[in-house]
Scaffold this motif. Sequence first.
Motif, PDB file in Angstrom:
ATOM      1  N   THR A 298      69.128  11.628 -60.221  1.00 25.06           N
ATOM      2  CA  THR A 298      69.060  12.257 -58.894  1.00 25.06           C
ATOM      3  C   THR A 298      67.612  12.356 -58.425  1.00 25.06           C
ATOM      4  OG1 THR A 298      71.057  13.555 -59.321  1.00 25.06           O
ATOM      5  CG2 THR A 298      69.606  14.325 -57.564  1.00 25.06           C
ATOM      6  N   ALA A 299      66.728  12.776 -59.318  1.00 19.53           N
ATOM      7  CA  ALA A 299      65.317  12.898 -58.953  1.00 19.53           C
ATOM      8  C   ALA A 299      64.730  11.552 -58.556  1.00 19.53           C
ATOM      9  CB  ALA A 299      64.535  13.491 -60.121  1.00 19.53           C
ATOM     10  N   ALA A 300      65.117  10.494 -59.263  1.00 24.09           N
ATOM     11  CA  ALA A 300      64.607   9.152 -58.951  1.00 24.09           C
ATOM     12  C   ALA A 300      65.069   8.689 -57.571  1.00 24.09           C
ATOM     13  CB  ALA A 300      65.060   8.167 -60.024  1.00 24.09           C
ATOM     14  N   LEU A 301      66.332   8.933 -57.254  1.00 29.69           N
ATOM     15  CA  LEU A 301      66.860   8.513 -55.955  1.00 29.69           C
ATOM     16  C   LEU A 301      66.174   9.259 -54.815  1.00 29.69           C
ATOM     17  CD1 LEU A 301      70.690   8.323 -56.722  1.00 29.69           C
ATOM     18  CD2 LEU A 301      68.947   6.568 -57.005  1.00 29.69           C
ATOM     19  N   MET A 302      65.933  10.537 -54.997  1.00 28.05           N
ATOM     20  CA  MET A 302      65.268  11.313 -53.959  1.00 28.05           C
ATOM     21  C   MET A 302      63.805  10.876 -53.796  1.00 28.05           C
ATOM     22  SD  MET A 302      67.628  13.169 -52.673  1.00 28.05           S
ATOM     23  CE  MET A 302      68.604  11.676 -52.966  1.00 28.05           C
TER      24      MET A 302
ATOM     25  N   THR B  15      75.473   9.755 -49.684  1.00 26.76           N
ATOM     26  CA  THR B  15      75.995   9.863 -48.318  1.00 26.76           C
ATOM     27  C   THR B  15      75.269  10.999 -47.600  1.00 26.76           C
ATOM     28  OG1 THR B  15      77.783  11.330 -49.057  1.00 26.76           O
ATOM     29  CG2 THR B  15      78.265   8.989 -48.973  1.00 26.76           C
ATOM     30  N   ASP B  16      74.527  10.644 -46.559  1.00 22.36           N
ATOM     31  CA  ASP B  16      73.732  11.622 -45.802  1.00 22.36           C
ATOM     32  C   ASP B  16      72.855  12.462 -46.725  1.00 22.36           C
ATOM     33  OD1 ASP B  16      74.692  10.822 -43.310  1.00 22.36           O
ATOM     34  OD2 ASP B  16      76.427  12.141 -43.455  1.00 22.36           O
ATOM     35  N   GLY B  17      72.295  11.815 -47.739  1.00 24.77           N
ATOM     36  CA  GLY B  17      71.409  12.496 -48.672  1.00 24.77           C
ATOM     37  C   GLY B  17      72.093  13.223 -49.800  1.00 24.77           C
ATOM     38  N   ALA B  18      73.423  13.348 -49.756  1.00 25.73           N
ATOM     39  CA  ALA B  18      74.177  13.989 -50.840  1.00 25.73           C
ATOM     40  C   ALA B  18      74.470  12.960 -51.927  1.00 25.73           C
ATOM     41  CB  ALA B  18      75.476  14.579 -50.311  1.00 25.73           C
ATOM     42  N   VAL B  19      74.131  13.300 -53.158  1.00 30.28           N
ATOM     43  CA  VAL B  19      74.243  12.368 -54.281  1.00 30.28           C
ATOM     44  C   VAL B  19      75.582  12.538 -54.988  1.00 30.28           C
ATOM     45  CG1 VAL B  19      73.240  11.703 -56.493  1.00 30.28           C
ATOM     46  CG2 VAL B  19      71.743  12.318 -54.584  1.00 30.28           C
TER      47      VAL B  19
END
Length: 412
Positions: free
Chosen positions: A258-262, A215-219
């Motif tokens: 998290t790294a993969a999503l970013m 949500t808005d870049g927050a994982v």
Amino acid sequence: MTGILLLEADVSAGEDLLTAAAGLGLDAYAATHEDLFGHYRPELTAKITAPVFTDFSRPETALADLTAFCRTAGIRGIVPCWEFLTPLATRLAAALGLPGHLPGRADACRNKRLMAEAFAAHGVPSPRTLTAPDHATLSRRIEAAGLRFPLVVKPAENAASIGVSVVRSADGIPAAARLAQAQTHKLPHGIALDTTLLAQEHVDGAEFSVETLVTDGAVHHLTITEKFTTEGTSRAELGHTVPAELPPDVSGSVYAATAALMALGLRNGIAHTELKVDPDGRPQVIEVGARPPGDHIMKLVKEALGIDVARACLETVLGRRPDLTPRRRAAAAIRFLTAPEAGTLRWISALPRGEHILATSLSKMPGDEVGGPQDNMGRLGQIMLRADTAAEANAAAVEALRGVTVTMATRW
């Protein structure tokens, strides 16, 4: 009323999303092809405000069609139910100024060649990957790079373990490449597939998936799912358990996801990250699906933790902040029934009942032609269970499968 658009709702997550839309008081529209809508199940059509017809095999046309519709209908959220439509969903949300992901990385969320490049560029722990247009070039590049067997050979664009092989030596590359490149278009929409071949290091160890909302870049990681797959040369998925039984320190897996999503530019939406943890406890991200998880994993999360993932997904694409608080601490599992080999199904015994079993269903009947256990398309049915712990759910699943007999017609 506020409207949302689901891109191809006739998939396992579609009914959950439509039910959640009704609970939120949303108008739910479903984009598909006109010829396919007549085959939608009644339980789906009853929850759809109206269908929207386009041709997904022509992405630019589909983007123009759906942009015009969304502006006219006042659509406020876009959800790709089918992973082959995730790039279109990202571009559509961007064109409309709605919550979504970074459009410049949209193709990397679907194409495994581009995904591997993004992982390498951003330092995401993942198997080393080589690509090539044909088996001869792939063999030369494997030898030149010093990549050691076993390797996983798979297509750049497909799903459900289709075209995936574990190759033990260089002699197996040609056959694996033929399998990986057998499909050039994805039915039922005829979407053209990138037939580039991938060869990846084979990672020994347990397989998991991380279910996430961004949500808005927050994982926000909701849970880790334990995955059960076939052995040997194929990797069809046989079942899932939520939450996974893990060692005390699982932070590495969460950080890797998290790294993969970013790296893929995910900003607003749901994600399903598949990874393996090697015997030394090191996570390796295999791939990310920028869409709702399949195989009824959203139902498992709801049964185990009380989190309504489908509702949270819709709230996220509408720009709202969902409530992700767990309501219970239990476990849930699903196991798929498969035939021992491809052929004609002759008979399948009655599906089990019992204390832990929530639901059972069959997707094939005697007389049907069925695929073998090489990919997820060879399933005959499923059993869903719930228990107090993952260990109890897994034990109950083993017992349930033990009571099912599948007989294939004799080949002469």
